[in-house]
Enzyme design. Structure first.
Site, PDB file in Angstrom:
ATOM      1  N   ARG A 104       0.922  -1.204   0.168  1.00  0.00           N
ATOM      2  CA  ARG A 104      -0.188  -0.095   0.063  1.00  0.00           C
ATOM      3  C   ARG A 104       0.848   1.194   0.062  1.00  0.00           C
ATOM      4  O   ARG A 104       1.605   1.345   0.951  1.00  0.00           O
ATOM      5  CB  ARG A 104      -0.861  -0.102   1.208  1.00  0.00           C
ATOM      6  CG  ARG A 104      -2.034   0.799   1.079  1.00  0.00           C
ATOM      7  CD  ARG A 104      -2.995   0.308   2.407  1.00  0.00           C
ATOM      8  NE  ARG A 104      -2.311   0.707   3.762  1.00  0.00           N
ATOM      9  CZ  ARG A 104      -3.172   1.248   4.619  1.00  0.00           C
ATOM     10  NH1 ARG A 104      -4.595   1.176   4.587  1.00  0.00           N
ATOM     11  NH2 ARG A 104      -2.937   1.601   5.805  1.00  0.00           N
ATOM     12  N   THR A 108      -0.503   7.570  -1.505  1.00  0.00           N
ATOM     13  CA  THR A 108      -1.674   7.322  -1.851  1.00  0.00           C
ATOM     14  C   THR A 108      -2.953   6.472  -1.402  1.00  0.00           C
ATOM     15  O   THR A 108      -4.024   6.649  -1.523  1.00  0.00           O
ATOM     16  CB  THR A 108      -1.769   6.978  -3.614  1.00  0.00           C
ATOM     17  OG1 THR A 108      -0.999   5.866  -3.445  1.00  0.00           O
ATOM     18  CG2 THR A 108      -0.673   8.102  -4.084  1.00  0.00           C
ATOM     19  N   ASP A 200       0.784  -2.473  12.384  1.00  0.00           N
ATOM     20  CA  ASP A 200       1.062  -2.823  10.989  1.00  0.00           C
ATOM     21  C   ASP A 200       1.221  -4.402  10.981  1.00  0.00           C
ATOM     22  O   ASP A 200       2.240  -4.858  11.709  1.00  0.00           O
ATOM     23  CB  ASP A 200       2.335  -1.989  10.692  1.00  0.00           C
ATOM     24  CG  ASP A 200       2.681  -2.357   9.211  1.00  0.00           C
ATOM     25  OD1 ASP A 200       2.592  -1.359   8.407  1.00  0.00           O
ATOM     26  OD2 ASP A 200       2.945  -3.386   8.844  1.00  0.00           O
ATOM     27  N   ASP A 203       5.112  -5.378   9.863  1.00  0.00           N
ATOM     28  CA  ASP A 203       5.981  -5.037  10.699  1.00  0.00           C
ATOM     29  C   ASP A 203       6.033  -5.861  11.904  1.00  0.00           C
ATOM     30  O   ASP A 203       6.948  -6.193  12.254  1.00  0.00           O
ATOM     31  CB  ASP A 203       5.761  -3.475  11.058  1.00  0.00           C
ATOM     32  CG  ASP A 203       6.368  -2.699   9.847  1.00  0.00           C
ATOM     33  OD1 ASP A 203       6.866  -3.262   9.074  1.00  0.00           O
ATOM     34  OD2 ASP A 203       5.944  -1.545   9.999  1.00  0.00           O
TER      35      ASP A 203
HETATM   36  C1  PRP Z   1      -1.095  -4.260   4.717  1.00  0.00           C
HETATM   37  C2  PRP Z   1      -1.915  -5.614   4.916  1.00  0.00           C
HETATM   38  C3  PRP Z   1      -2.975  -5.451   3.562  1.00  0.00           C
HETATM   39  C4  PRP Z   1      -3.068  -4.066   3.253  1.00  0.00           C
HETATM   40  C5  PRP Z   1      -4.299  -3.722   4.073  1.00  0.00           C
HETATM   41  O1  PRP Z   1      -0.085  -4.783   3.866  1.00  0.00           O
HETATM   42  O2  PRP Z   1      -1.314  -6.605   4.802  1.00  0.00           O
HETATM   43  O3  PRP Z   1      -2.322  -6.235   2.581  1.00  0.00           O
HETATM   44  O4  PRP Z   1      -2.006  -3.472   4.144  1.00  0.00           O
HETATM   45  O5  PRP Z   1      -4.706  -2.261   3.557  1.00  0.00           O
HETATM   46  P1  PRP Z   1      -5.952  -2.041   2.490  1.00  0.00           P
HETATM   47  O6  PRP Z   1      -7.013  -2.915   3.009  1.00  0.00           O
HETATM   48  O7  PRP Z   1      -6.048  -0.777   2.841  1.00  0.00           O
HETATM   49  O8  PRP Z   1      -5.179  -2.223   1.092  1.00  0.00           O
HETATM   50  P2  PRP Z   1       1.054  -3.427   3.541  1.00  0.00           P
HETATM   51  O9  PRP Z   1       0.695  -2.473   2.247  1.00  0.00           O
HETATM   52  O10 PRP Z   1       1.200  -2.842   4.719  1.00  0.00           O
HETATM   53  O11 PRP Z   1       2.239  -4.291   3.122  1.00  0.00           O
HETATM   54  P3  PRP Z   1       3.198  -5.446   3.732  1.00  0.00           P
HETATM   55  O12 PRP Z   1       2.281  -6.583   3.842  1.00  0.00           O
HETATM   56  O13 PRP Z   1       4.367  -5.664   2.651  1.00  0.00           O
HETATM   57  O14 PRP Z   1       3.831  -4.843   4.860  1.00  0.00           O
HETATM   58  N1  URA Z   2      -2.374  -2.635   7.160  1.00  0.00           N
HETATM   59  C1  URA Z   2      -1.999  -2.947   8.503  1.00  0.00           C
HETATM   60  O1  URA Z   2      -0.971  -3.594   8.423  1.00  0.00           O
HETATM   61  N2  URA Z   2      -2.691  -2.717   9.317  1.00  0.00           N
HETATM   62  C2  URA Z   2      -3.843  -1.679   9.226  1.00  0.00           C
HETATM   63  O2  URA Z   2      -4.196  -1.411  10.124  1.00  0.00           O
HETATM   64  C3  URA Z   2      -4.108  -1.316   7.897  1.00  0.00           C
HETATM   65  C4  URA Z   2      -3.422  -1.744   6.880  1.00  0.00           C
END
Ligand code: PRP
Ligand code: URA
Length: 209
Positions: A104, A108, A200, A203
């Site tokens: 994400r 944006t 997160d 993380d």
């Molecule tokens: C997080 C999570 C989802 C997304 C959810 O991933 O694991 O994939 O955010 O958010 P959304 O519904 O608003 O799209 P992130 O983009 O942080 O990537 P990562 O898993 O690589 O940490």
């Molecule tokens: N992605 C995450 O990892 N946590 C949130 O709360 C939203 C998006």
């Protein structure tokens, strides 16, 4: 319209509380996510079709049941979805696993696809898209569109925690997709984090940040 199933089994709810707790460290967080994923897989597969078969027990010939129908494919959304795959595989060890890489964009908040590798026969499989968080719904929505573009027909979505906003997006865009959650939370905050959520997921799983 797709159904939303909140899996309220006490073990799932108990473990989710520890997952949410900010004092839970990476090792324990990872283990708990794995355990909850396994328990969720048990619930999600509750309605898989069975067919009769005949075997010989040591005592006599017996008519019993085995799984029928479509084979299963697991589609974790990278990176955080990876944390739930092993738990599901404990129950469905023969499942094939495809990967969709999305992150994400912090500015944006839109998902950016950077990787996709799928089993060659996804159109014949019952697919379970896996991501711990369904926040704005952008990532899961894009992943599901990507799978459908490549021929996928039967898709379920499995997340630990969702915001109502994300659920609405999936219901609107993919009315054929059932959603399975451990919890449906209150809302999103101004950074599109789920409230109260767990922070997160990527993380916390991988100890980054
Ligand atoms: C997080 C999570 C989802 C997304 C959810 O991933 O694991 O994939 O955010 O958010 P959304 O519904 O608003 O799209 P992130 O983009 O942080 O990537 P990562 O898993 O690589 O940490
Ligand atoms: N992605 C995450 O990892 N946590 C949130 O709360 C939203 C998006």
């Amino acid at each position: 319209m797709g159904h939303v199933h909140v899996l309220d089994h006490p073990l799932i709810q108990h473990k989710l509380t520890h997952i949410r707790d900010k004092s839970t460290g990476t090792k324990e967080f990872r283990e708990l996510v794995d355990e909850v994923a396994m328990l969720m897989a048990f619930e999600i597969t509750r309605n898989l079709p069975l067919q009769e078969t005949t075997i010989n027990t040591p005592v006599m010939e017996a008519k019993t049941k085995v799984l029928a129908g479509k084979k299963i494919g697991l589609i974790p959304i990278l990176r955080a979805g990876l944390g739930m795959v092993d738990g599901v595989l404990q129950l469905i060890p023969a499942a094939k696993v495809g990967h969709v890489g999305l992150y994400r964009d912090p500015e944006t908040l839109k998902p950016v696809e950077y990787y996709i590798k799928l089993p060659s026969d996804i159109e014949e499989r019952e697919l379970i898209v896996i991501d711990p968080m369904l926040a704005t719904g952008g990532s899961a929505n894009d992943a599901i569109h990507s799978l459908k573009k490549r021929g996928a027909k039967n898709i379920r979505l499995m997340c630990l925690i969702a915001a109502p906003e994300g659920v609405e997006v999936i219901k609107e865009e993919h009315p054929d997709v059932d959603i399975y959650l451990a919890a449906l939370d209150e809302k999103l905050d101004e950074h599109a984090y789920i409230v109260p959520g767990l922070g997160d997921a990527g993380d916390r799983l991988f100890g980054t940040k």
